[in-house]
Scaffold this active site. Structure first.
Site: not given
Length: 360
Positions: A84, A113, A187, A259, A325
């Site tokens: 982001r 992304h 991803h 996350d 990631e």
């Protein structure tokens, strides 16, 4: 040279009539990966368990069309900027650039992304190539100046290499003709039991990181680099990843689970180092992630939202897979204390991430 075979077949048609292909890389152990040049997506990844049985351990779809508007980014190459950027804005040399806004967590707009048509939604040029003496799938994409709001013509090349010792290497390269920012990642969603086989909360996880980046309610880093010690974010000793996933902690409430970006204990810049290890005890599968990158986003699949049925008509539940990631930190252009993601003309962007598969 390794005895890797690479084959190709048609995967489907894009809305504009162009053809997307599916490439299969296979080694002599039977391990194989299927990759489409649409979005550089890893569609299937077959890895042996302790009995030698091959199972597909990544989430995805059987039909190309389901990937067109996939909210999960299943298996995709991500760019120009993974993760982001707050309000989709950043500054370079006094110029403010406005990127596409394609997400608003808790009402906070951001570019996620790379925007609405990031690298995951592009048809890459594909060919077989030899890189470092190994047969690989080479994917190339020219991201034109202004695409998604990013400055500069960016030439991106990604090599996917499967080795005889069950490693999947992703080698990212890019060059620009104008100062820009770039942060590429992969991803894939992994469930070491097999795709669609329950949740990953009982997987064991180790992350080689003493610090992480806390986020605000919009899932944007605050700029702080915080110690994981005595928090649910401490995976410096391998343990069940779901043990504290629903703890009454603000950081977990903001994201509905994990996350976040972990700040890796990198000791040598630009050298491959262990970032994370995942073990699934029933299958005996172990996956290690090695990278030259300074960070890794561990996402516990809290918001999996399938675009129709998964492969083989399987249902993918909440936390049905995890992502690791490798990356530079989210929103880096807006935090001077984060490693820079600026790429200048004449410089070469080059990062490498490897996924090592083994049996315990």
């Amino acid at each position: 040279m390794s005895e890797i075979t690479i084959s190709k077949k048609e995967f489907g048609k894009l809305e504009d009539g162009r053809t997307a292909d599916l490439y299969t890389l296979e080694n002599e152990n039977g391990m194989k990966v299927e990759i489409t040049n649409f979005g550089g997506i890893i569609v299937r990844l077959f890895v042996p368990n302790r009995d030698g049985q091959l199972d597909d351990i990544v989430l995805g779809y059987d039909k190309l069309e389901q990937y067109f508007n996939d909210p999960n980014y299943f298996g995709a190459l991500i760019g120009r900027y993974g993760n982001r950027i707050a309000e989709g804005k950043f500054e370079l040399d006094g110029n403010t650039y406005q990127l596409e806004i394609n997400e608003k967590p808790a009402g906070h707009p951001c570019c996620l992304h790379g925007g609405k048509k990031g690298f995951n939604a592009q048809l890459w040029t594909a060919e077989t190539a030899i890189i470092n003496g190994e047969k690989s799938l080479k994917l190339a994409h020219l991201s034109e100046d202004g695409e998604g709001g990013f400055p500069g013509n960016l030439k991106a090349v990604v090599y996917y290499t499967l080795t005889e010792d069950n490693k999947l290497r992703v080698d990212y390269r890019a060059e620009t003709d104008q100062k820009t920012i770039v942060n590429l990642t992969q991803h894939s969603y992994f469930n070491l039991k097999g795709h669609g086989e329950g949740t990953i909360e009982d997987h064991l996880l180790y992350i080689n990181a003493d610090h992480f980046n806390p986020v605000n309610e919009g899932m944007i880093p605050t700029g702080e680099i915080k110690e994981v010690h005595d928090t649910p974010f401490d995976f410096t000793a391998i343990g069940e990843l779901g043990k504290e996933i629903d703890a009454d902690v603000e950081q977990l409430e903001f994201t509905g689970g994990y996350d976040h970006n972990w700040v890796l204990n990198n000791e040598k810049e630009d050298e491959l180092e262990l970032a994370a290890r995942v073990i699934e005890t029933h299958s005996g599968r172990q996956m290690e992630v090695w990278t030259t990158e300074p960070g890794v986003q561990f996402y516990s699949g809290n918001g999996i939202d399938t675009n129709g049925p998964g492969k083989e008509n399987k249902e993918y539940p909440k936390r049905g897979a995890l992502c690791l990631e490798t990356q530079h930190y989210p929103d880096s252009p807006n935090h001077d204390n984060f490693p820079s993601t600026v790429l200048k003309p004449g410089e070469k962007y080059h990062t490498v991430t490897e996924f090592h598969f083994d049996i315990i």
